[in-house]
Design a protein around this motif. Structure first.
Motif, PDB file in Angstrom:
ATOM      1  N   GLY A   1     -10.120  -4.320  -1.540  1.00 40.19           N
ATOM      2  CA  GLY A   1      -8.826  -3.845  -1.233  1.00 40.19           C
ATOM      3  C   GLY A   1      -8.645  -2.507  -1.583  1.00 40.19           C
ATOM      4  O   GLY A   1      -8.518  -1.456  -0.550  1.00 40.19           O
ATOM      5  N   ARG A   2      -8.117  -2.322  -2.719  1.00 38.18           N
ATOM      6  CA  ARG A   2      -7.757  -0.990  -3.076  1.00 38.18           C
ATOM      7  C   ARG A   2      -8.973   0.001  -3.350  1.00 38.18           C
ATOM      8  O   ARG A   2      -9.823  -0.487  -3.680  1.00 38.18           O
ATOM      9  CB  ARG A   2      -7.029  -0.919  -4.527  1.00 38.18           C
ATOM     10  CG  ARG A   2      -5.534  -1.728  -4.438  1.00 38.18           C
ATOM     11  CD  ARG A   2      -4.554  -0.499  -4.028  1.00 38.18           C
ATOM     12  NE  ARG A   2      -3.251  -1.280  -3.690  1.00 38.18           N
ATOM     13  CZ  ARG A   2      -2.108  -1.463  -4.239  1.00 38.18           C
ATOM     14  NH1 ARG A   2      -2.338  -1.378  -5.512  1.00 38.18           N
ATOM     15  NH2 ARG A   2      -0.988  -2.076  -3.698  1.00 38.18           N
ATOM     16  N   ALA A   3      -8.714   1.106  -2.979  1.00 37.26           N
ATOM     17  CA  ALA A   3      -9.863   2.347  -3.628  1.00 37.26           C
ATOM     18  C   ALA A   3      -9.762   2.451  -4.829  1.00 37.26           C
ATOM     19  O   ALA A   3      -8.943   2.674  -5.574  1.00 37.26           O
ATOM     20  CB  ALA A   3      -9.462   3.510  -2.729  1.00 37.26           C
TER      21      ALA A   3
ATOM     22  N   SER B   1       0.889  -1.178   0.068  1.00 35.23           N
ATOM     23  CA  SER B   1       0.098  -0.128  -0.164  1.00 35.23           C
ATOM     24  C   SER B   1       0.904   1.281  -0.092  1.00 35.23           C
ATOM     25  O   SER B   1       2.087   1.149   0.357  1.00 35.23           O
ATOM     26  CB  SER B   1      -1.032   0.016   1.212  1.00 35.23           C
ATOM     27  OG  SER B   1      -0.190  -0.156   2.209  1.00 35.23           O
TER      28      SER B   1
ATOM     29  N   PRO C   1     -14.301   2.926  -1.516  1.00 33.62           N
ATOM     30  CA  PRO C   1     -13.569   1.826  -1.198  1.00 33.62           C
ATOM     31  C   PRO C   1     -14.235   0.484  -1.722  1.00 33.62           C
ATOM     32  O   PRO C   1     -15.384   0.558  -2.386  1.00 33.62           O
ATOM     33  CB  PRO C   1     -14.136   1.934   0.444  1.00 33.62           C
ATOM     34  CG  PRO C   1     -15.434   2.614   0.618  1.00 33.62           C
ATOM     35  CD  PRO C   1     -15.329   3.618  -0.665  1.00 33.62           C
ATOM     36  N   THR C   2     -13.300  -0.220  -2.112  1.00 36.39           N
ATOM     37  CA  THR C   2     -13.810  -1.774  -2.409  1.00 36.39           C
ATOM     38  C   THR C   2     -13.355  -2.864  -1.597  1.00 36.39           C
ATOM     39  O   THR C   2     -12.767  -2.433  -0.352  1.00 36.39           O
ATOM     40  CB  THR C   2     -13.038  -2.089  -3.942  1.00 36.39           C
ATOM     41  OG1 THR C   2     -11.613  -1.869  -3.650  1.00 36.39           O
ATOM     42  CG2 THR C   2     -13.393  -0.975  -4.862  1.00 36.39           C
TER      43      THR C   2
ATOM     44  N   SER D   1      -3.835   4.428  -0.449  1.00 41.28           N
ATOM     45  CA  SER D   1      -4.518   3.506  -1.531  1.00 41.28           C
ATOM     46  C   SER D   1      -5.336   2.500  -1.013  1.00 41.28           C
ATOM     47  O   SER D   1      -6.355   1.973  -2.037  1.00 41.28           O
ATOM     48  CB  SER D   1      -3.201   2.813  -2.106  1.00 41.28           C
ATOM     49  OG  SER D   1      -2.465   1.986  -1.277  1.00 41.28           O
ATOM     50  N   ASN D   2      -5.350   2.068   0.167  1.00 43.99           N
ATOM     51  CA  ASN D   2      -6.420   1.093   0.556  1.00 43.99           C
ATOM     52  C   ASN D   2      -7.269   1.664   1.508  1.00 43.99           C
ATOM     53  O   ASN D   2      -7.628   1.097   2.581  1.00 43.99           O
ATOM     54  CB  ASN D   2      -5.684  -0.201   1.225  1.00 43.99           C
ATOM     55  CG  ASN D   2      -4.673  -0.910   0.363  1.00 43.99           C
ATOM     56  OD1 ASN D   2      -4.549  -0.283  -0.992  1.00 43.99           O
ATOM     57  ND2 ASN D   2      -4.287  -2.003   0.847  1.00 43.99           N
ATOM     58  N   SER D   3      -7.745   2.829   1.232  1.00 46.38           N
ATOM     59  CA  SER D   3      -8.776   3.621   2.062  1.00 46.38           C
ATOM     60  C   SER D   3     -10.222   2.853   2.163  1.00 46.38           C
ATOM     61  O   SER D   3     -10.460   2.318   1.155  1.00 46.38           O
ATOM     62  CB  SER D   3      -8.899   4.991   1.799  1.00 46.38           C
ATOM     63  OG  SER D   3      -9.616   5.142   0.486  1.00 46.38           O
ATOM     64  N   GLN D   4     -10.556   2.910   3.453  1.00 42.56           N
ATOM     65  CA  GLN D   4     -11.852   1.952   3.878  1.00 42.56           C
ATOM     66  C   GLN D   4     -13.199   3.111   3.929  1.00 42.56           C
ATOM     67  O   GLN D   4     -14.065   2.563   4.176  1.00 42.56           O
ATOM     68  CB  GLN D   4     -11.685   1.294   5.006  1.00 42.56           C
ATOM     69  CG  GLN D   4     -10.685   0.213   4.701  1.00 42.56           C
ATOM     70  CD  GLN D   4     -10.359  -0.698   6.161  1.00 42.56           C
ATOM     71  OE1 GLN D   4     -10.970  -0.297   7.196  1.00 42.56           O
ATOM     72  NE2 GLN D   4      -9.742  -1.691   5.950  1.00 42.56           N
TER      73      GLN D   4
END
Length: 82
Positions: free
Chosen positions: A67-69, A28, A64-65, A46-49
């Motif tokens: 894994g990666r945003a 990330s 958000p997805t 990059s991996n924001s929730q």
């Protein structure tokens, strides 16, 4: 042995799992995202929730997805070096 285990190539290091590398490091990163409407730059993980919005015009920059945003169409980004 045909493979040098102490000095692996950069390509094989990139392919290896984040914990199996010679020097472990995460996949990330932080990135500068430029809004397509007002051209403000916002720092996003990059991996924001959570949903990230532009502070200037309050448009959604990334969703958000698992894994990666996922960046919104029209937004450009670059990885932050340090």
């Amino acid at each position: 042995l045909a493979v040098d285990l102490l000095n692996p190539s950069a390509e094989s290091e990139k392919r290896a799992h984040k914990l199996k590398r010679v020097v472990p490091r995460p996949n990330s990163y932080f990135m500068d995202v430029k809004c397509s409407g007002c051209f403000n730059i916002t720092v996003v993980f990059s991996n924001s929730q959570s949903v990230v919005t532009c502070p200037g015009c309050s448009t959604v920059l990334c969703q958000p997805t698992g894994g990666r945003a996922r960046l919104t169409e029209g937004c450009s980004f670059r990885k932050k070096i340090n």
